[in-house]
Scaffold this active site. Structure first.
Site, PDB file in Angstrom:
ATOM      1  N   ALA A 148      47.698  45.067  38.632  1.00 18.15           N
ATOM      2  CA  ALA A 148      46.552  45.781  39.212  1.00 18.15           C
ATOM      3  C   ALA A 148      45.316  44.889  39.233  1.00 18.15           C
ATOM      4  O   ALA A 148      44.600  44.815  40.237  1.00 18.15           O
ATOM      5  CB  ALA A 148      46.280  47.056  38.413  1.00 18.15           C
ATOM      6  N   TYR A 149      45.051  44.215  38.125  1.00 19.76           N
ATOM      7  CA  TYR A 149      43.860  43.363  38.036  1.00 19.76           C
ATOM      8  C   TYR A 149      43.941  42.200  39.020  1.00 19.76           C
ATOM      9  O   TYR A 149      42.996  41.945  39.764  1.00 19.76           O
ATOM     10  CB  TYR A 149      43.708  42.837  36.614  1.00 19.76           C
ATOM     11  CG  TYR A 149      42.408  42.093  36.394  1.00 19.76           C
ATOM     12  CD1 TYR A 149      41.221  42.788  36.203  1.00 19.76           C
ATOM     13  CD2 TYR A 149      42.368  40.705  36.397  1.00 19.76           C
ATOM     14  CE1 TYR A 149      40.024  42.120  36.018  1.00 19.76           C
ATOM     15  CE2 TYR A 149      41.177  40.031  36.208  1.00 19.76           C
ATOM     16  CZ  TYR A 149      40.009  40.737  36.014  1.00 19.76           C
ATOM     17  OH  TYR A 149      38.828  40.062  35.837  1.00 19.76           O
ATOM     18  N   ARG A 150      45.066  41.515  39.045  1.00 18.34           N
ATOM     19  CA  ARG A 150      45.191  40.361  39.937  1.00 18.34           C
ATOM     20  C   ARG A 150      45.139  40.784  41.401  1.00 18.34           C
ATOM     21  O   ARG A 150      44.577  40.083  42.236  1.00 18.34           O
ATOM     22  CB  ARG A 150      46.470  39.604  39.620  1.00 18.34           C
ATOM     23  CG  ARG A 150      46.404  38.977  38.216  1.00 18.34           C
ATOM     24  CD  ARG A 150      47.613  38.151  37.895  1.00 18.34           C
ATOM     25  NE  ARG A 150      47.554  36.896  38.634  1.00 18.34           N
ATOM     26  CZ  ARG A 150      48.439  35.922  38.465  1.00 18.34           C
ATOM     27  NH1 ARG A 150      49.428  36.071  37.609  1.00 18.34           N
ATOM     28  NH2 ARG A 150      48.342  34.820  39.168  1.00 18.34           N
ATOM     29  N   SER A 152      43.418  43.356  42.523  1.00 19.05           N
ATOM     30  CA  SER A 152      42.015  43.686  42.805  1.00 19.05           C
ATOM     31  C   SER A 152      41.187  42.424  43.025  1.00 19.05           C
ATOM     32  O   SER A 152      40.304  42.393  43.882  1.00 19.05           O
ATOM     33  CB  SER A 152      41.418  44.527  41.675  1.00 19.05           C
ATOM     34  OG  SER A 152      41.234  43.770  40.494  1.00 19.05           O
TER      35      SER A 152
END
Length: 194
Positions: A148-150, A152
């Site tokens: 999810a972070y990467r 985003s």
């Protein structure tokens, strides 16, 4: 770009790079509008700036919510008369593996890290457009481990490139800033080149 008396709005200003940038801008005579979702850390940052003779104010809003963003922008405009530089630093990072991540973590990460930056960029650019100038800095990093972070961060890079292309004819520049040990120096160098 001379930073003295410039109005700098920083999201996620309570800790990390957001905090470091808030203090660095204040040292250079800028007026800091410090945003965070929690009052605890961001109010400490503002108190530190004010104690050292600087000018700053805390704004507690969730940048992932359109109403909150619009209230934030309007409040900064009312308090300081405009926004010269926006730093999109607010971010969340779940540490859950892909196979265990629930939908809420996925959505919240994209909502804060990407949708928040979109909403802040859009609303702030409208204010900047009226003045015919402004700078937006989007802080990104590759160090995150979750999908999810990467995702985003990849989206934020794409948003920055597209926004710069669309907004530069209005005198608004959008830059992607890599989060690193030298991030404050990189930000200041980027602004000096404007």
């Amino acid at each position: 770009m001379e930073l003295k008396n410039k109005i700098i709005l920083i999201t996620g200003a309570g800790k990390g790079v957001g905090r470091a940038l808030a203090l660095a801008f204040a040292e250079r005579g800028a007026v800091v509008a410090a945003n965070d979702i929690s009052p605890i850390n961001v109010e400490q940052v503002v108190a530190e700036i004010v104690t050292h003779g600087g000018q700053a104010k805390a704004y507690i809003e969730d940048v992932a919510k359109k109403v909150g963003v619009q209230y934030l922008i309007n409040s900064v405009e009312e308090d300081f008369g405009g926004i010269d530089i926006l730093v999109n630093h607010a971010a969340v990072e779940p540490h859950t593996p892909l196979l265990e991540m629930d939908e809420w973590d996925w959505h919240r990460t994209l909502d804060v890290n990407l949708t928040g930056a979109f909403l802040m960029t859009q609303s702030t650019a409208r204010v900047m457009q009226a003045k015919g100038q402004g700078v937006i800095l989007n802080v990104v990093t590759e160090s995150g481990s979750s999908a999810a972070y990467r995702s985003s961060m990849a989206g934020l890079r794409a948003l920055s490139a597209s926004a710069d292309s669309e907004l530069s004819p209005h005198g608004i520049r959008v830059h992607t800033i890599e989060n690193s040990a030298d991030v404050v120096k990189v930000v200041m160098s980027t602004l000096e080149a404007e």
